[in-house]
Design a protein around this motif. Structure first.
Motif, PDB file in Angstrom:
ATOM      1  N   ILE A  50       0.847  -1.190   0.000  1.00  0.00           N
ATOM      2  CA  ILE A  50       0.000   0.000   0.000  1.00  0.00           C
ATOM      3  C   ILE A  50       0.882   1.239   0.000  1.00  0.00           C
ATOM      4  CG2 ILE A  50      -1.666   1.330   1.327  1.00  0.00           C
ATOM      5  CD1 ILE A  50      -2.835  -1.242   2.300  1.00  0.00           C
ATOM      6  N   ASP A  51       0.544   2.168  -0.854  1.00  0.00           N
ATOM      7  CA  ASP A  51       1.239   3.456  -0.888  1.00  0.00           C
ATOM      8  C   ASP A  51       0.444   4.465  -0.073  1.00  0.00           C
ATOM      9  OD1 ASP A  51       3.348   2.719  -2.689  1.00  0.00           O
ATOM     10  OD2 ASP A  51       1.854   2.740  -4.293  1.00  0.00           O
ATOM     11  N   VAL A  66      -6.925  12.722  -6.824  1.00  0.00           N
ATOM     12  CA  VAL A  66      -6.492  11.540  -6.070  1.00  0.00           C
ATOM     13  C   VAL A  66      -7.520  10.413  -6.175  1.00  0.00           C
ATOM     14  CG1 VAL A  66      -5.976  10.642  -3.769  1.00  0.00           C
ATOM     15  CG2 VAL A  66      -5.055  12.849  -4.467  1.00  0.00           C
ATOM     16  N   LEU A  67      -8.785  10.728  -6.043  1.00  0.00           N
ATOM     17  CA  LEU A  67      -9.814   9.681  -6.073  1.00  0.00           C
ATOM     18  C   LEU A  67      -9.946   9.024  -7.443  1.00  0.00           C
ATOM     19  CD1 LEU A  67     -12.648  11.203  -3.866  1.00  0.00           C
ATOM     20  CD2 LEU A  67     -10.843   9.607  -3.212  1.00  0.00           C
ATOM     21  N   ASN A  68      -9.468   9.674  -8.474  1.00  0.00           N
ATOM     22  CA  ASN A  68      -9.566   9.118  -9.824  1.00  0.00           C
ATOM     23  C   ASN A  68      -8.278   8.460 -10.307  1.00  0.00           C
ATOM     24  OD1 ASN A  68     -12.314   9.673 -10.530  1.00  0.00           O
ATOM     25  ND2 ASN A  68     -11.750  11.832 -10.469  1.00  0.00           N
ATOM     26  N   GLN A  69      -7.392   8.115  -9.392  1.00  0.00           N
ATOM     27  CA  GLN A  69      -6.165   7.416  -9.761  1.00  0.00           C
ATOM     28  C   GLN A  69      -6.496   6.015 -10.270  1.00  0.00           C
ATOM     29  OE1 GLN A  69      -2.895   8.640  -9.614  1.00  0.00           O
ATOM     30  NE2 GLN A  69      -4.056  10.523  -9.348  1.00  0.00           N
ATOM     31  N   THR A  70      -5.692   5.529 -11.203  1.00  0.00           N
ATOM     32  CA  THR A  70      -5.923   4.178 -11.726  1.00  0.00           C
ATOM     33  C   THR A  70      -5.419   3.114 -10.754  1.00  0.00           C
ATOM     34  OG1 THR A  70      -3.860   4.309 -12.969  1.00  0.00           O
ATOM     35  CG2 THR A  70      -5.881   4.892 -14.135  1.00  0.00           C
ATOM     36  N   CYS A  71      -4.376   3.413 -10.024  1.00  0.00           N
ATOM     37  CA  CYS A  71      -3.899   2.504  -8.982  1.00  0.00           C
ATOM     38  C   CYS A  71      -4.862   2.612  -7.797  1.00  0.00           C
ATOM     39  CB  CYS A  71      -2.494   2.918  -8.557  1.00  0.00           C
ATOM     40  SG  CYS A  71      -1.885   2.070  -7.109  1.00  0.00           S
ATOM     41  N   ASP A  72      -5.212   1.478  -7.202  1.00  0.00           N
ATOM     42  CA  ASP A  72      -6.181   1.550  -6.107  1.00  0.00           C
ATOM     43  C   ASP A  72      -5.637   1.065  -4.767  1.00  0.00           C
ATOM     44  OD1 ASP A  72      -6.044  -1.093  -6.698  1.00  0.00           O
ATOM     45  OD2 ASP A  72      -8.191  -1.396  -6.956  1.00  0.00           O
ATOM     46  N   SER A  73      -4.343   0.787  -4.694  1.00  0.00           N
ATOM     47  CA  SER A  73      -3.776   0.313  -3.424  1.00  0.00           C
ATOM     48  C   SER A  73      -3.052   1.449  -2.705  1.00  0.00           C
ATOM     49  CB  SER A  73      -2.822  -0.859  -3.676  1.00  0.00           C
ATOM     50  OG  SER A  73      -1.766  -0.447  -4.519  1.00  0.00           O
TER      51      SER A  73
END
Length: 92
Positions: A2-3, A23-30
């Motif tokens: 997790i980042d 931030v909420l629309n980032q493709t990475c979800d972890s």
């Protein structure tokens, strides 16, 4: 893995609303996003508080940390790092 995203702020203005959207629309979800309110005012006292709370309360990966006083961005980041050290268990 997790980042952690650490964002110090003392104003929840329209620019911060754009940050939330980004931030909420980032493709990475972890990730976990720690927003450090680096102000002596509560997030609930800000002009855009209803919009901010609506946007961030919909995502369990977002946490707001209250620093309690205006100490500057560097100090606010260190506040968040201390929080991570206290709440995350590191394995050797």
């Amino acid at each position: 893995m997790i980042d952690y995203i650490i964002t110090p702020t003392n104003q929840f203005n329209y620019k911060f609303l754009r940050t939330i959207d980004s931030v909420l629309n980032q493709t990475c979800d972890s990730w976990i996003w720690l927003i450090v309110n680096d102000s002596n005012k509560s997030i609930y006292d800000s002009r855009n508080s209803e919009e901010v709370i609506r946007l961030i309360s919909s995502d369990s990966r977002v946490e707001i940390l209250e620093n309690g006083y205006n100490s500057g961005a560097g100090s606010a980041r260190n506040f968040a790092l201390d929080y991570i050290r206290k709440t995350v268990r590191f394995c050797n």
